[in-house]
Design a protein around this motif. Structure first.
Motif, PDB file in Angstrom:
ATOM      1  N   GLU A  73       0.900  -1.237  -0.021  1.00 58.13           N
ATOM      2  CA  GLU A  73       0.041   0.210   0.175  1.00 58.13           C
ATOM      3  C   GLU A  73       0.882   1.269  -0.120  1.00 58.13           C
ATOM      4  OE1 GLU A  73      -4.080  -1.629   2.389  1.00 58.13           O
ATOM      5  OE2 GLU A  73      -2.652  -0.289   3.241  1.00 58.13           O
ATOM      6  N   VAL A  74       0.511   2.082  -0.873  1.00 57.73           N
ATOM      7  CA  VAL A  74       1.465   3.446  -0.852  1.00 57.73           C
ATOM      8  C   VAL A  74       0.564   4.517  -1.457  1.00 57.73           C
ATOM      9  CG1 VAL A  74       2.312   2.849  -3.152  1.00 57.73           C
ATOM     10  CG2 VAL A  74       3.695   4.255  -1.670  1.00 57.73           C
ATOM     11  N   ALA A  75       0.774   5.731  -1.084  1.00 62.45           N
ATOM     12  CA  ALA A  75       0.270   7.006  -1.642  1.00 62.45           C
ATOM     13  C   ALA A  75       1.061   8.131  -1.222  1.00 62.45           C
ATOM     14  CB  ALA A  75      -1.079   7.161  -1.258  1.00 62.45           C
ATOM     15  N   SER A  76       1.303   9.100  -2.147  1.00 61.78           N
ATOM     16  CA  SER A  76       1.779  10.537  -1.593  1.00 61.78           C
ATOM     17  C   SER A  76       1.048  11.375  -0.770  1.00 61.78           C
ATOM     18  CB  SER A  76       2.078  11.133  -3.107  1.00 61.78           C
ATOM     19  OG  SER A  76       0.860  11.561  -3.702  1.00 61.78           O
ATOM     20  N   GLY A  77       1.788  12.217  -0.243  1.00 62.37           N
ATOM     21  CA  GLY A  77       1.076  13.081   0.669  1.00 62.37           C
ATOM     22  C   GLY A  77       1.151  12.224   2.368  1.00 62.37           C
ATOM     23  N   ALA A  78       0.209  12.796   2.978  1.00 66.36           N
ATOM     24  CA  ALA A  78       0.365  12.410   4.669  1.00 66.36           C
ATOM     25  C   ALA A  78      -0.338  10.822   4.524  1.00 66.36           C
ATOM     26  CB  ALA A  78      -0.561  13.073   5.273  1.00 66.36           C
ATOM     27  N   SER A  79       0.542   9.929   5.221  1.00 63.27           N
ATOM     28  CA  SER A  79      -0.077   8.489   5.330  1.00 63.27           C
ATOM     29  C   SER A  79      -0.136   8.374   7.110  1.00 63.27           C
ATOM     30  CB  SER A  79       1.052   7.537   4.920  1.00 63.27           C
ATOM     31  OG  SER A  79       2.318   7.582   5.420  1.00 63.27           O
ATOM     32  N   ASN A  93       5.218   8.878  -6.838  1.00 68.19           N
ATOM     33  CA  ASN A  93       4.434   8.613  -8.183  1.00 68.19           C
ATOM     34  C   ASN A  93       5.542   7.813  -8.836  1.00 68.19           C
ATOM     35  OD1 ASN A  93       2.336   9.803  -7.679  1.00 68.19           O
ATOM     36  ND2 ASN A  93       2.723  11.817  -8.579  1.00 68.19           N
ATOM     37  N   LYS A  94       6.968   7.971  -8.751  1.00 68.46           N
ATOM     38  CA  LYS A  94       7.858   7.366  -9.792  1.00 68.46           C
ATOM     39  C   LYS A  94       8.009   5.680  -8.873  1.00 68.46           C
ATOM     40  CE  LYS A  94      12.600   7.660 -11.498  1.00 68.46           C
ATOM     41  NZ  LYS A  94      13.705   8.503 -11.662  1.00 68.46           N
ATOM     42  N   PHE A  95       8.145   5.959  -7.402  1.00 71.27           N
ATOM     43  CA  PHE A  95       8.052   4.518  -6.913  1.00 71.27           C
ATOM     44  C   PHE A  95       6.839   3.651  -7.350  1.00 71.27           C
ATOM     45  CE2 PHE A  95       6.532   2.009  -3.382  1.00 71.27           C
ATOM     46  CZ  PHE A  95       7.615   1.095  -3.124  1.00 71.27           C
ATOM     47  N   ILE A  96       5.530   4.414  -7.430  1.00 75.06           N
ATOM     48  CA  ILE A  96       4.504   3.642  -8.079  1.00 75.06           C
ATOM     49  C   ILE A  96       4.666   2.984  -9.271  1.00 75.06           C
ATOM     50  CG2 ILE A  96       1.890   3.926  -8.477  1.00 75.06           C
ATOM     51  CD1 ILE A  96       1.756   5.786  -5.973  1.00 75.06           C
ATOM     52  N   GLU A  97       5.025   3.875 -10.202  1.00 73.80           N
ATOM     53  CA  GLU A  97       5.140   3.412 -11.341  1.00 73.80           C
ATOM     54  C   GLU A  97       6.105   2.284 -11.656  1.00 73.80           C
ATOM     55  OE1 GLU A  97       6.859   5.352 -15.813  1.00 73.80           O
ATOM     56  OE2 GLU A  97       6.612   6.552 -14.013  1.00 73.80           O
ATOM     57  N   ILE A  98       7.271   2.289 -10.958  1.00 72.15           N
ATOM     58  CA  ILE A  98       8.193   1.343 -11.114  1.00 72.15           C
ATOM     59  C   ILE A  98       7.767   0.183 -10.511  1.00 72.15           C
ATOM     60  CG2 ILE A  98      10.331   0.485 -10.394  1.00 72.15           C
ATOM     61  CD1 ILE A  98      11.468   3.598 -10.620  1.00 72.15           C
ATOM     62  N   VAL A 103      -0.075  -4.156 -11.359  1.00 70.30           N
ATOM     63  CA  VAL A 103      -0.724  -2.957 -11.202  1.00 70.30           C
ATOM     64  C   VAL A 103      -1.918  -3.239  -9.967  1.00 70.30           C
ATOM     65  CG1 VAL A 103      -2.752  -1.548 -11.994  1.00 70.30           C
ATOM     66  CG2 VAL A 103      -0.688  -2.070 -13.423  1.00 70.30           C
ATOM     67  N   ASP A 104      -2.291  -4.685  -9.910  1.00 73.75           N
ATOM     68  CA  ASP A 104      -3.410  -4.939  -8.954  1.00 73.75           C
ATOM     69  C   ASP A 104      -2.629  -5.320  -7.568  1.00 73.75           C
ATOM     70  OD1 ASP A 104      -1.829  -7.517 -10.085  1.00 73.75           O
ATOM     71  OD2 ASP A 104      -3.423  -8.639  -9.416  1.00 73.75           O
ATOM     72  N   LYS A 105      -1.246  -5.192  -7.383  1.00 73.51           N
ATOM     73  CA  LYS A 105      -0.435  -5.556  -6.454  1.00 73.51           C
ATOM     74  C   LYS A 105       0.033  -4.223  -5.456  1.00 73.51           C
ATOM     75  CE  LYS A 105      -0.395 -10.052  -6.538  1.00 73.51           C
ATOM     76  NZ  LYS A 105      -1.047 -10.011  -8.072  1.00 73.51           N
ATOM     77  N   VAL A 106      -0.298  -2.977  -6.116  1.00 70.65           N
ATOM     78  CA  VAL A 106       0.010  -1.699  -5.608  1.00 70.65           C
ATOM     79  C   VAL A 106      -0.972  -0.926  -5.396  1.00 70.65           C
ATOM     80  CG1 VAL A 106       1.457   0.303  -6.012  1.00 70.65           C
ATOM     81  CG2 VAL A 106       2.286  -1.748  -6.900  1.00 70.65           C
ATOM     82  N   LEU A 107      -1.638  -0.947  -4.248  1.00 70.27           N
ATOM     83  CA  LEU A 107      -2.735  -0.642  -3.511  1.00 70.27           C
ATOM     84  C   LEU A 107      -2.730   0.692  -2.801  1.00 70.27           C
ATOM     85  CD1 LEU A 107      -3.979  -4.021  -1.832  1.00 70.27           C
ATOM     86  CD2 LEU A 107      -4.472  -3.352  -4.212  1.00 70.27           C
TER      87      LEU A 107
END
Length: 370
Positions: free
Chosen positions: A157-163, A290-295, A302-306
């Motif tokens: 699980e990953v997202a930019s901004g506050a987590s 965003n670069k980390f997510i893309e890589i 795609v379905d494993k990066v939530l």
């Protein structure tokens, strides 16, 4: 041999290392045996190490002026005696595995590996920064992660901004004039300003702040007197404030100072307060994330990066993320009956298959950042 095959070939070594770290679990800033295990492993593969903040370790692969850094926290919890009920043994093993794989691949760029003490206590990240952990070589980017229950092995699980939230604690004392409960007119009862302060902050924080800008003010304890017929001289209020925004964090601090003073003055009392700014919110840099997510989507699917959901729990990796662009992700550890109990639970466990996945994701990202 590709990266995943190389990790698989060496995974038993890393799993054994994780078990060794697990049985030598130590509390915050007492990680002496843990430090020794880390240094011995790194010395065996000819990696330079340095000690910071007494029990911390910094290892640098290759030499140069700038680098990317990876952080693992080292300390355990007072759970089941002392145990890694927050999974920091997995964090250390994954980062040590990443060192090993990059070394075996002959990777020639500079990478710094930060093994940080004290995350579960007052925090070791800020002291390490003050002792120069982000310099010599200078850290341009950082990677952090945390094993996460009820997220399946093989996914993140990953997202930019506050987590994760900021965390600040306060301890205030409303001071009045004590006396006989049958003669309240001769006293200044401190319980009344304490009650009014709590009520006013609960109302004000709801009506003055954007409801989409989540925050928590929790009044966890109020202590005033111990007898039916005595008005106490002092009333203590303890609580915590958590936000995902430094701007809101500072506003709530100011609101608490102002409201506590006004409430005290209204009832002829005084107020004293200790306000402890602990961890800032953990904010992942948008471009780097965003670069980390893309890589990583290309690597594991795609379905494993939530997308992660924010939590009001805190994490002192936030201090690193304030200083350099950083990405922090959650690594899935759930597999059947494994990895279903919450962090800090006496029943916490994780699937060891998450170790390979963590090393694979981090190693691939570092290589892709050339």
């Amino acid at each position: 041999m590709d990266i995943k095959e190389l990790i698989a070939k060496n995974i038993s070594t890393i799993k054994d290392l994780r078990k060794k770290l697990n049985v030598n679990a130590e509390l915050s800033f007492e990680e002496n045996k843990t430090q020794g295990i880390i240094i011995d492993f790194l010395k065996d593969i000819n990696i330079e190490t340095k000690v910071l903040v007494r029990t911390g370790v910094v290892a640098t692969l290759n030499s140069g002026d700038t680098c990317i850094a990876v952080r693992a926290d080292m300390d355990a919890l007072p759970v089941n005696g002392v145990s890694h009920a927050c999974g920091h043994d997995y964090h250390m093993a994954i980062v040590l595995g990443t060192v090993l794989i990059l070394k075996k691949l002959g990777f020639n760029k500079v990478v710094k590996f930060i093994f940080q003490p004290g995350e579960e206590n007052e925090g070791g990240a800020d002291p390490m920064i003050k002792e120069g952990v982000l310099e010599d070589p200078k850290v341009n980017y950082m990677i952090g992660f945390h094993v996460w229950p009820n997220v399946k092995v093989g996914t993140i699980e990953v997202a930019s901004g506050a987590s994760m939230a900021s965390v600040d604690n306060f301890h205030m004392r409303f001071i009045g004039k004590g006396g006989h409960a049958a003669m309240p007119h001769l006293c200044k009862n401190p319980i009344y300003p304490a009650i009014e302060f709590i009520q006013s902050m609960n109302i004000q924080s709801r009506i003055e702040n954007n409801p989409l800008d989540s925050h928590i003010i929790t009044f966890a304890s109020i202590k005033c007197g111990n007898a039916n017929n005595v008005i106490a001289e002092k009333c203590e209020v303890l609580g915590t404030v958590r936000t995902f925004s430094n701007q809101l964090r500072n506003k709530l601090h100011d609101d608490i100072l102002i409201n506590s003073k006004l409430s005290a003055e209204k009832y002829g009392c005084k107020v004293e307060m200790e306000y402890d700014f602990q961890y800032p919110p953990l904010i992942s840099n948008e471009l780097l994330t965003n670069k980390f997510i893309e890589i990583t989507k290309k690597l594991i699917g795609v379905d494993k990066v939530l997308h992660l959901e924010k939590t009001f729990a805190a994490e002192d990796f936030a201090f690193f993320a304030e200083k350099v662009p950083s990405v922090h992700f959650r690594l899935g550890i759930g597999d059947g009956s494994k990895g279903i109990h919450p962090l800090h639970s006496p029943d916490f466990d994780a699937s060891e298959d998450s170790i390979l996945n963590g090393i694979y994701i981090i190693t691939n990202f570092i290589i892709s950042m050339e």
